[in-house]
Scaffold this active site. Sequence first.
Site, mmCIF file in Angstrom:
data_model
loop_
_atom_site.group_PDB
_atom_site.id
_atom_site.type_symbol
_atom_site.label_atom_id
_atom_site.label_comp_id
_atom_site.label_asym_id
_atom_site.label_seq_id
_atom_site.Cartn_x
_atom_site.Cartn_y
_atom_site.Cartn_z
ATOM 1 N N SER A 154 0.850 -1.187 0.000
ATOM 2 C CA SER A 154 0.000 0.000 0.000
ATOM 3 C C SER A 154 0.884 1.235 0.000
ATOM 4 O O SER A 154 1.689 1.416 0.925
ATOM 5 C CB SER A 154 -0.893 -0.003 1.253
ATOM 6 O OG SER A 154 -1.322 1.310 1.565
ATOM 7 N N LYS A 172 -0.234 -21.174 10.836
ATOM 8 C CA LYS A 172 -0.004 -22.375 11.637
ATOM 9 C C LYS A 172 -0.255 -23.685 10.887
ATOM 10 O O LYS A 172 0.268 -24.726 11.262
ATOM 11 C CB LYS A 172 -0.886 -22.345 12.886
ATOM 12 C CG LYS A 172 -0.588 -21.184 13.808
ATOM 13 C CD LYS A 172 0.584 -21.490 14.732
ATOM 14 C CE LYS A 172 0.761 -20.357 15.730
ATOM 15 N NZ LYS A 172 1.825 -20.637 16.711
ATOM 16 N N SER A 181 -4.519 -22.286 22.466
ATOM 17 C CA SER A 181 -5.703 -21.437 22.644
ATOM 18 C C SER A 181 -6.209 -20.914 21.311
ATOM 19 O O SER A 181 -7.129 -20.121 21.287
ATOM 20 C CB SER A 181 -5.348 -20.248 23.534
ATOM 21 O OG SER A 181 -4.392 -19.438 22.875
ATOM 22 N N ALA A 194 4.183 -9.765 26.961
ATOM 23 C CA ALA A 194 4.602 -11.166 26.744
ATOM 24 C C ALA A 194 5.928 -11.155 25.994
ATOM 25 O O ALA A 194 6.090 -11.791 24.960
ATOM 26 C CB ALA A 194 3.524 -11.932 25.955
ATOM 27 N N SER A 232 0.428 -12.788 10.308
ATOM 28 C CA SER A 232 0.440 -14.214 10.639
ATOM 29 C C SER A 232 -0.931 -14.823 10.850
ATOM 30 O O SER A 232 -1.086 -16.037 10.714
ATOM 31 C CB SER A 232 1.320 -14.441 11.860
ATOM 32 O OG SER A 232 0.842 -13.670 12.942
#
Lengths: 305, 305
Positions: A43, A68, A93, A189, A289
């Site tokens: 873009s 995944k 999860s 995290a 991802s």
Amino acid sequence: MGSRDGSGGHSTEDQVYAADIQSIREAQARIAPYVHRTPVLSSTSIDAIAGKQLFFKCECFQKAGAFKIRGASNSIFALDDEQASKGVVTHSSGNHAAAVALAAKLRGIPAHIVIPRNAPACKVENVKRYGGQIIWSDVSIESRESVCKKVQEETGAVLIHPFNNKYTIRRPGFDAQPLRMCGAEPKGADDSAQSKAAGKIITLPSTNTIADGLRAFLGDLTWPVVRDLVDDIIVVDDNAIVDAMKMCYEILKVAVEPSGAIGLAAALSDEFKQSSAWHESSKIGIIVSGGNVDLGVLWESFHKR
Amino acid sequence: MGSRDGSGGHSTEDQVYAADIQSIREAQARIAPYVHRTPVLSSTSIDAIAGKQLFFKCECFQKAGAFKIRGASNSIFALDDEQASKGVVTHSSGNHAAAVALAAKLRGIPAHIVIPRNAPACKVENVKRYGGQIIWSDVSIESRESVCKKVQEETGAVLIHPFNNKYTIRRPGFDAQPLRMCGAEPKGADDSAQSKAAGKIITLPSTNTIADGLRAFLGDLTWPVVRDLVDDIIVVDDNAIVDAMKMCYEILKVAVEPSGAIGLAAALSDEFKQSSAWHESSKIGIIVSGGNVDLGVLWESFHKR
């Protein structure tokens, strides 16, 4: 470069990594029938904001909505028939859970999926859609692992580990071109950034981030790759992730989940703009991802700003 | 097939259309440097819901977020230098407006954009981003046209008509393969369906639909194409559009605007499933025409359900 040893690891010079160029090429051939070749979007409006040319590899358009499926199908189609006959099990999860369910369905074997109670509803729905058998666990990694172990013992299913798995490692850096490799982590995290700073694996007691796909930890197979082959880990806060996610929807027209937007958040961060990677690069590739997000949760995260 | 006549029209057998295969090939060459080649996405999950293989041509990833840049850049780069020097003018509430602003910017000429006051905010932002000069009008087509005419008189700018324009017509049906061509319209702006039923142009006194990009009318250049070359117009209500839009976000991971989702809504409709086009086709191509949507408006439309 690299040769198999007894444990299935591969060596490069002195360091043994869980993946090398040969195993990656084998994986590419193994998974080709089961995955999409996703497009790369760009873009000029985002380039103007970033000050560099950005290329978005849209793995949110991948089967099951995230990258995944690559690792899951590689793991599951590498099993021999006897191993596969008892099915597979994992704890996750989210996107890895759905990917294992789908890859098992494609191979025609059962998938037992241990899901912590805080998993996003849309990701649980994906597991159901692909026929995975759901077993609930508590949120802690200990609970996830112990429930998973119990299923393994009862069924004989093969564990497809959600992150510490040589068949799911996507090791970068083999390209002949000079390539700088940066990771991105949410502030709540940031175990990889802390581990790199400490020179050893740091495991956080808990995580706190909107990016539900990035709450996993480093393992003994992934740590050497991150330690030696990733130049830098850019840490961004949840506000920056939500801003980048909004930009993906509004300008790139791509529906991403928070974890999928973190690469753009990192590319736009002050930390990255002060790095040598920024100064030495004119083109930046970003892996988008995953795209599995509850629209209600998405809206709340925009609205709270 | 076809030859230019004095008015720039092209004839096929007895009927003169505003575009033929030669003018389409000229357009393709003219606009190639200025447009993206957008990807075609598919989803086995959506195929399972639809009962056919669907292929989504994602023009929401096009420059300025919609297919309109194709017609706008074709119109503007077909002007000779003297015509172009005075700039261009158009009236549009949305994607055509932004596309004309961008194409004019690429050619380096001024763009005067007449925008009705009910235009979506994000589309107005796009016009500003591309440097278009905005002149506001009332909502009615009469007001839009009279303000536009005034700008033309004052500046000498060339009108780039938003829909009745031989350079923006995308005439299908020349392919050698047998191809069924269906249009899709919202119930609250179904002038094409009504016109086909009546055998003449029907212009609605007003429109009422969430699909802000589909509130335009048929003109004397577009009507013969719709009348003769479009097999059928599928009419869907706004609920079906919102359902399809949700599916685009949640399963296809593509951020579409209501007008961009109407093709999927039509493909999933009972009306289409009862048509001969459905029974005679195994593969269905859907043009996802635009992705410019205010996220707040989007959320409200999901929430109201």
